[in-house]
Scaffold this active site. Sequence first.
Site, PDB file in Angstrom:
ATOM      1  CG  HIS A   1      41.750  41.257  26.378  1.00  0.00           C
ATOM      2  ND1 HIS A   1      41.336  42.434  26.949  1.00  0.00           N
ATOM      3  CD2 HIS A   1      40.664  40.749  25.751  1.00  0.00           C
ATOM      4  CE1 HIS A   1      40.054  42.628  26.694  1.00  0.00           C
ATOM      5  NE2 HIS A   1      39.621  41.607  25.984  1.00  0.00           N
TER       6      HIS A   1
ATOM      7  CE1 TYR B   1      44.696  46.755  33.415  1.00  0.00           C
ATOM      8  CE2 TYR B   1      44.449  47.240  35.749  1.00  0.00           C
ATOM      9  CZ  TYR B   1      44.424  46.337  34.711  1.00  0.00           C
ATOM     10  OH  TYR B   1      44.132  45.012  34.959  1.00  0.00           O
TER      11      TYR B   1
ATOM     12  N   PRO C   1      42.787  44.601  43.683  1.00  0.00           N
ATOM     13  CG  PRO C   1      40.693  45.457  43.173  1.00  0.00           C
ATOM     14  CD  PRO C   1      41.673  45.327  44.283  1.00  0.00           C
TER      15      PRO C   1
ATOM     16  CE  LYS D   1      49.325  38.645  38.231  1.00  0.00           C
ATOM     17  NZ  LYS D   1      48.571  38.333  37.030  1.00  0.00           N
TER      18      LYS D   1
ATOM     19  CE1 TYR E   1      46.855  43.254  34.259  1.00  0.00           C
ATOM     20  CE2 TYR E   1      46.696  41.935  32.261  1.00  0.00           C
ATOM     21  CZ  TYR E   1      46.110  42.759  33.214  1.00  0.00           C
ATOM     22  OH  TYR E   1      44.778  43.075  33.119  1.00  0.00           O
TER      23      TYR E   1
HETATM   24  P1  RFL Z   1      35.801  33.461  47.679  1.00  0.00           P
HETATM   25  O1  RFL Z   1      35.416  33.720  46.255  1.00  0.00           O
HETATM   26  O2  RFL Z   1      35.650  34.547  48.654  1.00  0.00           O
HETATM   27  O3  RFL Z   1      34.951  32.191  48.149  1.00  0.00           O
HETATM   28  C1  RFL Z   1      34.885  31.806  49.510  1.00  0.00           C
HETATM   29  C2  RFL Z   1      33.606  31.045  49.723  1.00  0.00           C
HETATM   30  O4  RFL Z   1      33.535  30.599  51.084  1.00  0.00           O
HETATM   31  C3  RFL Z   1      32.247  30.876  51.608  1.00  0.00           C
HETATM   32  N1  RFL Z   1      32.346  30.994  53.089  1.00  0.00           N
HETATM   33  C4  RFL Z   1      32.018  30.008  53.931  1.00  0.00           C
HETATM   34  N2  RFL Z   1      31.552  28.771  53.712  1.00  0.00           N
HETATM   35  C5  RFL Z   1      31.309  27.999  54.825  1.00  0.00           C
HETATM   36  N3  RFL Z   1      31.500  28.428  56.090  1.00  0.00           N
HETATM   37  C6  RFL Z   1      31.986  29.664  56.334  1.00  0.00           C
HETATM   38  N4  RFL Z   1      32.189  30.087  57.595  1.00  0.00           N
HETATM   39  C7  RFL Z   1      32.264  30.509  55.233  1.00  0.00           C
HETATM   40  N5  RFL Z   1      32.731  31.778  55.111  1.00  0.00           N
HETATM   41  C8  RFL Z   1      32.779  32.042  53.803  1.00  0.00           C
HETATM   42  C9  RFL Z   1      31.838  32.164  50.913  1.00  0.00           C
HETATM   43  O5  RFL Z   1      30.420  32.330  50.931  1.00  0.00           O
HETATM   44  C10 RFL Z   1      32.370  31.922  49.513  1.00  0.00           C
HETATM   45  O6  RFL Z   1      31.456  31.256  48.686  1.00  0.00           O
HETATM   46  O7  RFL Z   1      37.321  32.943  47.782  1.00  0.00           O
HETATM   47  P2  RFL Z   1      38.186  32.081  46.761  1.00  0.00           P
HETATM   48  O8  RFL Z   1      37.426  30.874  46.297  1.00  0.00           O
HETATM   49  O9  RFL Z   1      39.506  31.942  47.414  1.00  0.00           O
HETATM   50  O10 RFL Z   1      38.345  32.990  45.451  1.00  0.00           O
HETATM   51  C11 RFL Z   1      39.069  34.212  45.487  1.00  0.00           C
HETATM   52  C12 RFL Z   1      38.483  35.216  44.492  1.00  0.00           C
HETATM   53  O11 RFL Z   1      37.088  35.308  44.701  1.00  0.00           O
HETATM   54  C13 RFL Z   1      39.122  36.611  44.639  1.00  0.00           C
HETATM   55  O12 RFL Z   1      40.509  36.504  44.882  1.00  0.00           O
HETATM   56  C14 RFL Z   1      38.926  37.479  43.371  1.00  0.00           C
HETATM   57  O13 RFL Z   1      37.581  37.774  43.174  1.00  0.00           O
HETATM   58  C15 RFL Z   1      39.729  38.777  43.467  1.00  0.00           C
HETATM   59  N6  RFL Z   1      39.525  39.660  42.322  1.00  0.00           N
HETATM   60  C16 RFL Z   1      40.182  39.448  41.127  1.00  0.00           C
HETATM   61  N7  RFL Z   1      40.979  38.378  40.955  1.00  0.00           N
HETATM   62  C17 RFL Z   1      41.577  38.115  39.739  1.00  0.00           C
HETATM   63  O14 RFL Z   1      42.325  37.132  39.628  1.00  0.00           O
HETATM   64  N8  RFL Z   1      41.369  38.919  38.633  1.00  0.00           N
HETATM   65  C18 RFL Z   1      40.573  40.018  38.705  1.00  0.00           C
HETATM   66  O15 RFL Z   1      40.361  40.672  37.678  1.00  0.00           O
HETATM   67  C19 RFL Z   1      39.966  40.336  39.996  1.00  0.00           C
HETATM   68  N9  RFL Z   1      39.162  41.399  40.120  1.00  0.00           N
HETATM   69  C20 RFL Z   1      38.658  40.758  42.436  1.00  0.00           C
HETATM   70  C21 RFL Z   1      38.509  41.620  41.301  1.00  0.00           C
HETATM   71  C22 RFL Z   1      37.941  41.015  43.603  1.00  0.00           C
HETATM   72  C23 RFL Z   1      37.105  42.103  43.684  1.00  0.00           C
HETATM   73  N10 RFL Z   1      36.393  42.292  44.888  1.00  0.00           N
HETATM   74  C24 RFL Z   1      34.999  42.489  44.938  1.00  0.00           C
HETATM   75  C25 RFL Z   1      37.051  42.038  46.149  1.00  0.00           C
HETATM   76  C26 RFL Z   1      37.675  42.712  41.361  1.00  0.00           C
HETATM   77  C27 RFL Z   1      36.996  42.982  42.566  1.00  0.00           C
HETATM   78  C28 RFL Z   1      36.146  44.223  42.586  1.00  0.00           C
HETATM   79  C1  PHB Z   2      37.479  43.126  36.097  1.00  0.00           C
HETATM   80  O1  PHB Z   2      37.143  43.004  34.905  1.00  0.00           O
HETATM   81  O2  PHB Z   2      36.649  43.003  37.022  1.00  0.00           O
HETATM   82  C2  PHB Z   2      38.885  43.451  36.430  1.00  0.00           C
HETATM   83  C3  PHB Z   2      39.827  43.499  35.421  1.00  0.00           C
HETATM   84  C4  PHB Z   2      41.149  43.823  35.720  1.00  0.00           C
HETATM   85  C5  PHB Z   2      41.498  44.095  37.031  1.00  0.00           C
HETATM   86  C6  PHB Z   2      40.555  44.034  38.046  1.00  0.00           C
HETATM   87  C7  PHB Z   2      39.232  43.715  37.746  1.00  0.00           C
HETATM   88  O3  PHB Z   2      42.786  44.434  37.307  1.00  0.00           O
END
Ligand code: RFL
Ligand code: PHB
Length: 390
Positions: A72, A201, A293, A297, A385
């Site tokens: 993109h 957005y 989100p 990032k 971004y």
């Molecule tokens: P995670 O993915 O939470 O993984 C942590 C892992 O640790 C396990 N765990 C344990 N294991 C052993 N013992 C314990 N006591 C434990 N407690 C927990 C968990 O089961 C899990 O498997 O952290 P990590 O690896 O640091 O990754 C971070 C990302 O997952 C997170 O920052 C992103 O998903 C955030 N996020 C986005 N980030 C982006 O860069 N671009 C995006 O577009 C974006 N969109 C989003 C998002 C997060 C969202 N939510 C649901 C919060 C959109 C959403 C809706």
């Molecule tokens: C997504 O596709 O889940 C997504 C994309 C952009 C964002 C957050 C989430 O800023």
Amino acid sequence: MSTQVCIIGAGPAGLLLGQLLHDIGIGTVILERASLDHVLSRVRAGVLEQGTVKLLTSAGVGGRLHAEGLVHEGFAITGDDDIHRIDLAHLTGGKWVTVYGQTEVTRDLVDRRADTGGVTHYEAESVELHEFDSDTPYVTCRIEGEEVRIDCRFIAGCDGFHGASRRSVPEDAIRTFEKVYPFGWLGILADVPPVSHELIYASHSRGFALCSMRSKIRSRYYIQCNAGDSIDAWSDTQFWTELRRRLPPEIAETMITGPSFEKSIAPLRSFVAEPMRFGNLFLVGDAAHIVPPTGAKGLNLAASDVHYLFEGLRGHFLERDNHLLDAYSARALDRVWKAVRFSWWMTTMLHRFPEQAPFEARILETELAYTLQSESAKMSLAENYVGLPY
Ligand code: RFL
Ligand code: PHB
């Protein structure tokens, strides 16, 4: 059991760090609380910076990412009736982002770890970290009913916001910063073509919305909802109706709707824990920081943390040089705070805050209007971004 680096958590941070270390011959064991099925079914991030793609490629998981990821070069910001394109490539001198779901990133990393013989224990219960202020830390847990002890040189706490790693640090050794936003994001996945080939957005007077995607036939849509809303209160029909209302009419009219197959509400918060190193325990990714989100990032910050820690551990084990390991916390936090600022800024500018004073509301409207009119403001938005360099 013993290993060089014990990694807690098999999310993207733990799996990516584990693969990079494994590939240069540094021993790792990953302990994950959830089942493999659960880890592979989580739907989260969608936007990858070029630095994240590069790091994933160097970990040997670039194949499907390059074949299926959508490049993109821009996105749109809309108001009630107006549409503005942010031309990322033009504003950043040729940079872009890749849309490829975190679920796919995780699957690719899980498969690669299995193919290369890396050890991961799923459903590890009661993970506890011990003596990480010494050179002989160890981790205990229960695996299939058996008590297990893993001796190691370092522990990488990659276990997310609710994990055991950060909680095992004495309170007087850690400082935390937190902001909880008074709204959440209701997100759905549906097998319908995205309403636009680029992300939208939407900063609407009824509240924020985001039109994203996972592929040319799978859409990921979000709407700002109340922090306390229950998922049961939102039928698919209510979701689609509200999303349409928050988009300019010419976009809303072309939107194809269909049944959702995933629906969840995420709270929004900014959180940072300082420092990110405690003796021989390192916090990585969501274990150390959370961003709302809106700036896309979270996953990208987890990747840059992994990069800094990998460089430090490589220096320690392969070159007997600790200077990058000693610099981990400062290097990571420098980039973390810039992403925290950007995510807070995007969130504040694009959402509607309940009970906002009229003055603040006007200031935020003006912030958005200025950003969309000024070439230098748009350059700053685009620079952040696509991801600050590391
Ligand atoms: P995670 O993915 O939470 O993984 C942590 C892992 O640790 C396990 N765990 C344990 N294991 C052993 N013992 C314990 N006591 C434990 N407690 C927990 C968990 O089961 C899990 O498997 O952290 P990590 O690896 O640091 O990754 C971070 C990302 O997952 C997170 O920052 C992103 O998903 C955030 N996020 C986005 N980030 C982006 O860069 N671009 C995006 O577009 C974006 N969109 C989003 C998002 C997060 C969202 N939510 C649901 C919060 C959109 C959403 C809706
Ligand atoms: C997504 O596709 O889940 C997504 C994309 C952009 C964002 C957050 C989430 O800023």
